[in-house]
Design a protein around this motif. Structure first.
Motif, short mmCIF file in Angstrom:
data_model
loop_
_atom_site.label_atom_id
_atom_site.label_comp_id
_atom_site.label_asym_id
_atom_site.label_seq_id
_atom_site.Cartn_x
_atom_site.Cartn_y
_atom_site.Cartn_z
N ILE A 1 0.84 -1.20 0.00
CA ILE A 1 0.00 0.00 0.00
C ILE A 1 0.87 1.25 0.00
O ILE A 1 0.61 2.20 -0.75
CB ILE A 1 -0.95 -0.01 1.22
N ILE A 2 1.93 1.25 0.83
CA ILE A 2 2.84 2.40 0.87
C ILE A 2 3.52 2.59 -0.48
O ILE A 2 3.59 3.71 -1.02
CB ILE A 2 3.89 2.20 1.98
N HIS B 1 4.19 -3.80 -8.95
CA HIS B 1 3.85 -3.62 -7.54
C HIS B 1 2.35 -3.80 -7.30
O HIS B 1 1.94 -4.23 -6.21
CB HIS B 1 4.33 -2.27 -7.04
N LEU B 2 1.52 -3.46 -8.28
CA LEU B 2 0.09 -3.75 -8.16
C LEU B 2 -0.14 -5.26 -8.09
O LEU B 2 -0.95 -5.75 -7.29
CB LEU B 2 -0.68 -3.14 -9.33
N GLN B 3 0.58 -5.99 -8.93
CA GLN B 3 0.46 -7.45 -8.91
C GLN B 3 0.95 -8.02 -7.58
O GLN B 3 0.32 -8.92 -7.00
CB GLN B 3 1.25 -8.05 -10.08
N ILE B 4 2.05 -7.48 -7.09
CA ILE B 4 2.56 -7.91 -5.78
C ILE B 4 1.53 -7.57 -4.69
O ILE B 4 1.29 -8.37 -3.78
CB ILE B 4 3.91 -7.24 -5.48
N GLY B 5 0.94 -6.37 -4.79
CA GLY B 5 -0.05 -5.96 -3.81
C GLY B 5 -1.24 -6.89 -3.75
O GLY B 5 -1.74 -7.23 -2.66
N GLY C 1 -2.56 -9.48 -0.57
CA GLY C 1 -3.86 -9.41 0.08
C GLY C 1 -4.68 -8.17 -0.13
O GLY C 1 -5.75 -8.01 0.48
N ILE C 2 -4.22 -7.24 -0.98
CA ILE C 2 -5.03 -6.05 -1.25
C ILE C 2 -6.23 -6.46 -2.10
O ILE C 2 -6.08 -7.03 -3.17
CB ILE C 2 -4.23 -4.96 -1.98
N THR C 3 -7.44 -6.17 -1.62
CA THR C 3 -8.65 -6.56 -2.33
C THR C 3 -9.02 -5.51 -3.37
O THR C 3 -8.48 -4.39 -3.38
CB THR C 3 -9.82 -6.72 -1.36
N LYS C 4 -9.95 -5.87 -4.23
CA LYS C 4 -10.44 -4.92 -5.23
C LYS C 4 -11.04 -3.69 -4.57
O LYS C 4 -10.80 -2.55 -4.98
CB LYS C 4 -11.49 -5.60 -6.12
N LEU D 1 -7.91 3.04 -2.31
CA LEU D 1 -6.56 3.59 -2.26
C LEU D 1 -6.32 4.54 -3.44
O LEU D 1 -5.85 5.68 -3.26
CB LEU D 1 -5.54 2.44 -2.29
N ILE D 2 -6.63 4.10 -4.64
CA ILE D 2 -6.39 4.93 -5.83
C ILE D 2 -7.26 6.17 -5.81
O ILE D 2 -6.82 7.27 -6.14
CB ILE D 2 -6.62 4.11 -7.11
N THR D 3 -8.52 6.02 -5.40
CA THR D 3 -9.43 7.16 -5.34
C THR D 3 -8.92 8.21 -4.35
O THR D 3 -8.90 9.41 -4.65
CB THR D 3 -10.84 6.70 -4.93
N HIS D 4 -8.50 7.76 -3.18
CA HIS D 4 -7.98 8.69 -2.17
C HIS D 4 -6.72 9.38 -2.68
O HIS D 4 -6.57 10.60 -2.56
CB HIS D 4 -7.70 7.92 -0.87
#
Length: 255
Positions: free
Chosen positions: A45-46, A64-68, A72-75, A81-84
Motif C-alpha cells: 500500500i505504501i 507492484h500492483l500485482q505484488i499488492g 492481500g489487497i482486495t479490489k 486507495l487509488i481514489t484517495h
C-alpha cells in the motif's frame, strides 16, 4: 510470512550494474521487504501510494500492483486507495493506475455476486464496486439503483450504479456558500440535465460539476447501465431538496 526472493536486478542489470542489482535484490527486497515490523500488505500500500504521488505509472508500478494483490489487497481496497490518492496525485494519474489495476483485479467479481445476471455482467466492466440496492433513496429514483461507498474519510465518495432506464428525480443541492456536487462517469452511458438546458450525455471519464441551488437530474440512458462517482463539494448550510420525477416522454426520447 513466506520469504520474498527477488532476482529482477541480477536478471536485468547483473552484468551492467552489479552493485545496483545487489542493492535491489539483496537489500531492498531481501532485507527490507522481509522485515516483519510491518506487513507485506502494508508495504505494498505504501509503495503504490508513493509511485502514484510521484506520477510513476510504468511497468514497475504494474509489478507492484500485482505484488499488492498477492499480498492481500482486495479490489475494494485498491479502489479506495487509488481514489484517495487521486486527490493528491491528480486525476490523470489515477485513471492511468485504474487502467492497470482493473486488469489485475479482473477476476475479482466485487460485491455484485447476488445480483441479476445482467448486473453481474455489467459489474465486470467497471472497476468500482456496485454495492447494495440504494433502498434509502429509492423513493427519489425511477428504476433500481445501487450504492457503494468508495471513500469515507475526508471527502465522502460513493459509486452510484443505475440500471437501464433508471434516473433520479429533479433535485437541488442547497447551499448558502460553496456547495454543489461533482459527478465522474466510470461505466456505461448516462445523462445529466440542468434546468433550462438540454440533457448532456456522460461516458466513462466525463466529469461534471453540478452548481449549488440548481435544479437537475442524472441517471442511466434508457438502454444502458450507468455508473458515476458522486461527492459533495463542501459548503455552508448544505442540504438536498427532492422534487418531481423527470418527464417520462422526454426521458424516453434520449434512447
Amino acid at each position: 510470512m513466506a520469504k520474498i526472493v527477488q532476482t529482477a536486478g541480477r536478471d536485468n542489470l547483473g552484468d551492467f550494474a552489479p552493485q545496483f542489482a545487489h542493492f535491489n535484490d539483496d537489500v531492498l527486497f531481501g532485507e527490507e521487504w522481509n522485515n516483519e515490523d510491518i506487513t507485506a500488505k502494508t508495504r505494498s500500500i505504501i509503495t503504490i501510494s508513493v509511485f502514484m504521488g510521484r506520477g510513476l505509472v510504468d511497468p514497475s508500478l504494474k509489478a507492484h500492483l500485482q505484488i499488492g494483490k498477492k499480498n492481500g489487497i482486495t479490489k475494494k481496497e485498491i479502489t479506495a486507495l487509488i481514489t484517495h490518492a487521486a486527490f493528491y496525485a491528480g486525476w490523470p494519474v489515477a485513471w492511468a493506475v485504474f487502467n492497470m489495476a482493473k486488469d489485475i483485479w479482473a477476476d475479482d467479481s466485487g460485491d455484485a455476486g447476488n445480483g441479476s445476471p445482467e448486473l453481474n455482467e455489467y459489474a465486470k466492466t467497471i472497476f468500482f464496486p456496485v454495492g447494495e440496492p440504494n433502498d434509502a433513496y429509492a423513493q427519489y429514483f425511477d428504476g433500481h439503483s445501487y450504492l457503494a461507498p468508495v471513500e469515507a474519510e475526508g471527502v465522502a465518495i460513493s459509486n452510484v450504479t443505475f440500471e437501464p432506464g433508471c434516473r433520479n428525480h429533479w433535485h437541488i443541492h442547497r447551499a448558502s456558500q460553496g456547495g454543489g456536487q461533482m459527478l465522474i462517469a466510470v461505466g456505461g452511458r448516462g445523462y445529466y440535465q440542468l434546468e433550462g438546458h438540454e440533457p448532456v450525455e456522460m461516458l466513462p471519464g466525463d466529469t461534471v460539476f453540478i452548481p449549488p441551488n440548481t435544479r437537475h437530474w442524472h441517471g442511466a440512458s434508457p438502454n444502458s447501465w450507468f455508473s458515476h462517482l458522486a461527492f459533495m463539494v463542501p459548503g455552508r448550510d448544505t442540504g438536498n431538496e427532492w422534487l418531481e420525477p423527470v418527464d417520462e416522454e422526454e426521458y424516453n426520447s434520449l434512447a
